[in-house]
Design a protein around this motif. Sequence first.
Motif: not given
Lengths: 264, 76, 356
Positions: C7-23, C148-159
């Motif tokens: 995956m491309k970095g930006n797309e991986a970030l977007a995919e992680a956002m979806i998978r992290a249950g972003c509203d 890019m993937v892992d930090f999306v989930r981590l970021s939501f948790d920290l936020a």
Amino acid sequence: MSNNIETAKFRPEICVDENLVYRKPSTLLPEPFHYCPGCGHSTVHKIFMEVVEEMGIENDIIGVAPVGCSVFAYHYMGVDMQQAAHGRACAVATGIKRVQPDKYVFSYQGDGDLAAIGTGETIHAANRGENILVIFINNGIYGMTSGQMAPTTLEGMVSTTSPHGRDVKTQGYPLKMSELIAPLPGVAYVTRQSVHKPANVRKAKKALRQALEYQKQGLGFCLVEIVSNCPSNWRMTPAQANQYIDEKMLAFYKLGDIKVPEVK
Amino acid sequence: MAKALGEIIIDIEKCKGCALCIDACPEEVLSLTNKINKKGYQYIVTVNSNCTGCANCAIICPDAVITVYRKIEKSA
Amino acid sequence: MGEIKLMKGNEALAEAMIRAGCDAYFGYPITPQSEVLEYLSKDATQRTGMVVLQAESEVAAINMIYGAAGCGRRVMTTSSSPGISLMQEGLSYIASAELPCVLANVVRGGPGLGTIQPSQADYFQSVKGGGHGDYRLIVLAPSSVQEMVDFVRLSFDLAEKYRNPVMILTDGAIGQMMEKVELFDQMPRKTEFPDWATTGKPKDKERRYITSLHIQPEKMEEINKHLQAKYKQIEKDEVRYEAFNLDDAEYVLTGYGLGARICRKAMDILREKGYKVGLVRPITLFPFPKKVYEEVANRVKGILDVEMNAGQMVEDVKLSVCGKTRVEYYGRMGGMIPSPEEIVENFEKLFIKGEA
Ligand SMILES: Cc1ncc(C[n+]2csc(CCOP(=O)(O)OP(=O)(O)O)c2C)c(N)n1
Ligand code: SF4
Ligand code: SF4
Ligand code: SF4
Ligand SMILES: [Mg+2]
């Protein structure tokens, strides 16, 4: 509550529940308004909370307070609220409504907030047909910052930044936001009301209720403009200010519905 | 003929003396006192018993100061 | 093992956002991060029901974030440097009102409209505040597409843990590069929301409100003290970094994100040349991993900080070592990427030849 009858004879026998015609709505919090005497912001807060009480929706509505004199709207309106950055109330309301489409959402904004710094957010929320109610208090001036010219200031009207009267050649023309927004297809309802006389207060309240009914039906963006006063910065008594509305403001900002949804 | 008897209760501590209710009252029931409340405002009082309970004063009052009652008295 | 994809970095970030249950995602196109909004626009809403909205500006986007975050939802926006600048007022409000949310800045070269090439010139803006008032973002610096993937989930948790905005500070190169990533499984979206969230006044409780306005200076100072205490706690508990070859190191290279990747190659070359060189890569830029620098400062001859800017993180490195060792900077600016060879050359020039 205190009885204060000094010269007239008070008749407590009339003051029983079955005879009640008007009382402060339960949705209005006990905190007294910080607004200046006679300020239309108070009147609009009051009637809007009456509508919320009458519709029984205080648990299903979320409001957005602006930056302007009404920044503390959340101290008075007994519903969940968010305070937005200056001009961004329509964007904040969009965020709230998009994640909670089943709730009623409104923003409450002054003319500087809505028609100057926040024009972009307002027009785009309207154009997206965001299913929200925008209550727009047009007092022709920046109240909170002590009386500078607003986009809505009338031609020739004196403010601290148009001390010789607004010169439209250099300072631009007063902006009719309601007329600007009404033609957009996402917009369901646009009306201009005032609260300077009891009959107008009654009509303004009806319009607010109507807008929430439209929101319930999912019809889209509703804008209720209320031509209001700013006695303090207009340097008038409240009565003079309301007379100024009657004679000057309403001659330019005509009252009435500008757009109503087509009946299906 | 039915006659409407009105009565109002004024929350004087909340009154800001803006006087808008005075102009709104068709029966000239209201007037400002010379006294001031805790906030330093002159407040409103009733000066006669002509109130019909039309609620105009309460509706125009920005600060939700006034509660209005109205009793319809049927006379022969 | 999760799903493996190229995956491309930006797309991986977007995919992680979806998978992290972003509203909800609100964003505005800007190169080099437009792929995020494009990727989400394809089928994110169909997949999880999340809101994806192209806002009329970054100003609107960040304020939509404010509104949705204020309802207790998982929300995210992304942008690149000029767009992030536009968001600063909103971010300051969000930090003050303590709303959890995640942003990613896919940094490009500046100042001004600059260039769309990768850069690290927004370090100060990200870690020192950026908008008005005393506030901090938690800042994470990925150096691979996997992060890019892992930090999306981590970021939501920290936020959510700290009720604080979290910034993923990346750059155009990582946003655009293709790498193999392991994706985590789809997480459910939230169905319960915190007490403070404006979801409609609860029946038997007081109404809630979200605000950053506290007219009384005494109250505003109290809020500031509360925020500062929170940042202290974050500095205590959330420091993340990676270190290589520190055991025998006589010199240390340091950089974050893409800079750290290049430093790793430079370290290998330098080691081959016989120099005992280690590497420190801060993962959290706020909180900054002060201790590791403080510790190596006592035993190394020097630290070479490498950045794609005019030298910003180097100030934090210097503050951490407190003059106990020599700290030098080497970098390129305006969208230029330093090569490992350049780093080696400058290392030798600064530390070896200078030493002789
Ligand atoms: C970004 C930003 N710019 C300027 C201000 C200062 N400001 C506060 S209220 C206001 C004008 C408010 O006028 P209006 O919206 O008409 O509300 P009113 O007070 O008249 O009800 C301004 C310019 C601010 N708070 N934020
Ligand atoms: S300054 Fe004007 S708008 Fe503000 S509270 Fe006073 S009268 Fe109302
Ligand atoms: S209710 Fe009507 S009549 Fe009675 S005091 Fe008020 S305005 Fe006057
Ligand atoms: S309108 Fe209300 S606030 Fe104004 S004088 Fe009458 S009672 Fe008092
Ligand atoms: Mg105004």
